[in-house]
Write an enzyme that holds these catalytic residues in place. Structure first.
Site, PDB file in Angstrom:
ATOM      1  N   LYS A 199       0.796  -0.852   0.073  1.00  0.00           N
ATOM      2  CA  LYS A 199       0.230  -0.175  -0.124  1.00  0.00           C
ATOM      3  C   LYS A 199       0.969   1.144   0.251  1.00  0.00           C
ATOM      4  O   LYS A 199       1.714   1.094   1.054  1.00  0.00           O
ATOM      5  CB  LYS A 199      -0.896   0.041   1.614  1.00  0.00           C
ATOM      6  CG  LYS A 199      -1.541   1.529   1.051  1.00  0.00           C
ATOM      7  CD  LYS A 199      -2.911   1.050   2.438  1.00  0.00           C
ATOM      8  CE  LYS A 199      -3.601   1.693   2.288  1.00  0.00           C
ATOM      9  NZ  LYS A 199      -4.656   1.804   3.557  1.00  0.00           N
ATOM     10  N   ARG A 209     -11.245   9.773   0.233  1.00  0.00           N
ATOM     11  CA  ARG A 209     -10.623  10.045   1.578  1.00  0.00           C
ATOM     12  C   ARG A 209     -12.351  11.248   1.797  1.00  0.00           C
ATOM     13  O   ARG A 209     -12.651  11.469   3.275  1.00  0.00           O
ATOM     14  CB  ARG A 209      -9.352  11.199   2.047  1.00  0.00           C
ATOM     15  CG  ARG A 209      -8.410  10.293   1.911  1.00  0.00           C
ATOM     16  CD  ARG A 209      -7.214  11.084   1.621  1.00  0.00           C
ATOM     17  NE  ARG A 209      -6.237  10.257   2.266  1.00  0.00           N
ATOM     18  CZ  ARG A 209      -4.624  10.315   2.257  1.00  0.00           C
ATOM     19  NH1 ARG A 209      -4.569  11.767   1.680  1.00  0.00           N
ATOM     20  NH2 ARG A 209      -4.289   9.273   2.376  1.00  0.00           N
ATOM     21  N   ARG A 221       0.585  10.178   5.872  1.00  0.00           N
ATOM     22  CA  ARG A 221       0.733   8.490   5.881  1.00  0.00           C
ATOM     23  C   ARG A 221       2.344   7.750   5.559  1.00  0.00           C
ATOM     24  O   ARG A 221       1.905   6.947   5.644  1.00  0.00           O
ATOM     25  CB  ARG A 221      -0.197   7.780   6.075  1.00  0.00           C
ATOM     26  CG  ARG A 221      -2.055   8.406   6.454  1.00  0.00           C
ATOM     27  CD  ARG A 221      -3.018   7.336   6.200  1.00  0.00           C
ATOM     28  NE  ARG A 221      -4.221   7.848   7.238  1.00  0.00           N
ATOM     29  CZ  ARG A 221      -5.407   8.627   6.416  1.00  0.00           C
ATOM     30  NH1 ARG A 221      -5.266   7.917   5.465  1.00  0.00           N
ATOM     31  NH2 ARG A 221      -6.175   8.120   7.217  1.00  0.00           N
ATOM     32  N   GLU A 237       7.998  -6.881   1.734  1.00  0.00           N
ATOM     33  CA  GLU A 237       6.113  -7.440   3.147  1.00  0.00           C
ATOM     34  C   GLU A 237       5.170  -7.850   2.254  1.00  0.00           C
ATOM     35  O   GLU A 237       4.352  -8.323   3.098  1.00  0.00           O
ATOM     36  CB  GLU A 237       5.335  -5.564   2.627  1.00  0.00           C
ATOM     37  CG  GLU A 237       5.800  -4.198   2.735  1.00  0.00           C
ATOM     38  CD  GLU A 237       5.542  -3.762   3.976  1.00  0.00           C
ATOM     39  OE1 GLU A 237       5.053  -4.308   4.637  1.00  0.00           O
ATOM     40  OE2 GLU A 237       5.989  -2.698   4.829  1.00  0.00           O
ATOM     41  N   LYS A 252      -2.307  -2.084  -3.904  1.00  0.00           N
ATOM     42  CA  LYS A 252      -3.195  -0.240  -3.660  1.00  0.00           C
ATOM     43  C   LYS A 252      -1.765   1.028  -4.121  1.00  0.00           C
ATOM     44  O   LYS A 252      -1.331   0.971  -3.013  1.00  0.00           O
ATOM     45  CB  LYS A 252      -3.540  -0.872  -2.853  1.00  0.00           C
ATOM     46  CG  LYS A 252      -4.556   0.620  -2.112  1.00  0.00           C
ATOM     47  CD  LYS A 252      -5.571   0.174  -1.087  1.00  0.00           C
ATOM     48  CE  LYS A 252      -6.802   1.783  -1.032  1.00  0.00           C
ATOM     49  NZ  LYS A 252      -6.869   1.610   0.438  1.00  0.00           N
ATOM     50  N   SER A 278      -9.511   5.208  -5.676  1.00  0.00           N
ATOM     51  CA  SER A 278     -10.878   6.228  -5.947  1.00  0.00           C
ATOM     52  C   SER A 278     -10.397   7.011  -7.309  1.00  0.00           C
ATOM     53  O   SER A 278     -11.053   7.590  -7.750  1.00  0.00           O
ATOM     54  CB  SER A 278     -11.399   7.008  -4.156  1.00  0.00           C
ATOM     55  OG  SER A 278      -9.640   7.651  -4.351  1.00  0.00           O
ATOM     56  N   TYR A 317     -14.591   0.276  -7.695  1.00  0.00           N
ATOM     57  CA  TYR A 317     -15.907   0.971  -7.390  1.00  0.00           C
ATOM     58  C   TYR A 317     -17.203   0.896  -8.549  1.00  0.00           C
ATOM     59  O   TYR A 317     -18.006   1.222  -8.540  1.00  0.00           O
ATOM     60  CB  TYR A 317     -16.013   2.129  -7.177  1.00  0.00           C
ATOM     61  CG  TYR A 317     -15.175   2.843  -5.871  1.00  0.00           C
ATOM     62  CD1 TYR A 317     -15.177   2.347  -4.804  1.00  0.00           C
ATOM     63  CD2 TYR A 317     -13.968   3.437  -6.120  1.00  0.00           C
ATOM     64  CE1 TYR A 317     -14.649   2.802  -3.701  1.00  0.00           C
ATOM     65  CE2 TYR A 317     -12.852   3.397  -4.992  1.00  0.00           C
ATOM     66  CZ  TYR A 317     -13.415   2.928  -4.223  1.00  0.00           C
ATOM     67  OH  TYR A 317     -12.234   3.173  -3.148  1.00  0.00           O
TER      68      TYR A 317
END
Length: 327
Positions: A199, A209, A221, A237, A252, A278, A317
């Site tokens: 990510k 968000r 972040r 990871e 992602k 998004s 989506y």
């Protein structure tokens, strides 16, 4: 080959739609798609997300209706994101048995049974008053190990509400191991973990968000999400998450990271998912609204790109709409 004309003509297999379908190397099926859905506490009707045309913050009732539509279209899974009415420093609503995601999971378990896979995002950013993905130290840093205890509690709460797959997305070190241990101790050994193993700290999360109401109140972040410049770090990871018990792994965002999707898919022997985030959704919708791209073709082309790169499951989506197109 003659002096003038080729004997080998690859174009022969491109002449008609039926021929192209017959020899297609990559196929997207409705059941490959996972629909991310937002459910918000304390609203009386669905609330449109301005930066994501067609996406809403659902009420419990509208979520049930949209989930049924997705299942009837053949979508493979739903990923739930919850937005509580009240937030605090600890994100207490995230593991509250009466929290919005737990209520929604019980609703959908009753409505849909095993017709579709019920998943839930497992993080704290939507639930905390500060908007970060974990608990904070007195100096305002995210406390990795204290956050693991919260993630473990959230996983058990979601499992008790009927979730089939939890999706830890906070990028805390050791999160998969902590969640697996907690689920097993509580007797939920059959609940699977879809780890957000890769990510990136991406610019493409902006519309999300707004939808999840989870923007950080200060800072960003980058201290826990990955650097977009790195690939070897991502592969490490993935290895760590699988070693800790991840049943599936996710990359992602998606479109800007298809090379990473391909490398992960080549490396692992567990299902690999990709999240069409998004910002990627919003770019296509905005361009289509202006007549700059063919919307339906762009949707299907991007989904095909994920599958071609090696993703077995795609969070998008457009899942319900795309599933209908594919059928």
């Amino acid at each position: 080959m003659s002096a003038r004309f080729p004997v080998v003509r690859p174009r022969r297999l491109r002449r008609t739609p039926a021929l192209r379908r017959l020899v297609a190397e990559t196929r997207v099926r409705p059941e490959d798609l996972i629909l991310p859905m937002f459910v918000k506490e304390g609203i009386g009707e669905p609330n449109p997300v301005s930066s994501m045309p067609g996406v809403v913050q659902h009420t419990r009732d509208s979520l049930r209706a949209a989930a049924k539509e997705a299942a009837e279209a053949g979508v493979g899974g739903l990923m739930l994101f919850g937005i509580p009415e009240f937030k605090d420093e600890r994100g207490s609503a995230a593991d509250d048995p009466g929290g919005i995601v737990q209520q929604a999971l019980r609703d959908l378990t009753t409505d849909l049974g095993d017709d579709i896979v019920l998943m839930a995002d497992l993080c704290l950013d939507e639930y905390t008053s500060h908007g970060h993905c974990g608990l904070l130290t007195p100096t305002g840093e995210v406390d990795n190990d204290a956050t693991l205890e919260r993630y473990a509690a959230i996983a058990v709460a979601q499992a008790a509400a009927g979730v089939q797959v939890v999706g830890p997305s906070g990028m805390m070190d050791g999160q998969v191991g902590a969640i697996r241990a907690a689920l097993d101790r509580a007797g939920y050994t059959d609940v699977a973990i879809l780890a957000y193993a890769v990510k990136y700290a991406s610019a493409f999360y902006g519309p999300f968000r707004e939808a999840a109401e989870g923007a950080p109140r200060f800072g960003d972040r980058t201290g826990y999400q990955q650097d977009p410049a790195n690939v070897r770090e991502s592969l490490r990871e993935v290895e760590l998450d699988i070693a800790e018990g991840a049943d599936m792994v996710m990359v992602k965002p998606g479109l800007a990271y298809l090379d990473v999707v391909a490398k992960v898919a080549e490396q692992v022997r567990v299902p690999v998912s990709a999240y069409q985030v998004s910002g990627e959704y919003a770019m296509v919708e905005a361009a289509a609204e202006r007549g700059w791209v063919d919307r339906e073709r762009a949707i299907l082309e991007t989904l095909t790109a994920f599958r071609r790169a090696g993703a077995g499951q795609i969070l998008t989506y457009w899942a319900t709409e795309a599933a209908r197109m594919l059928r």
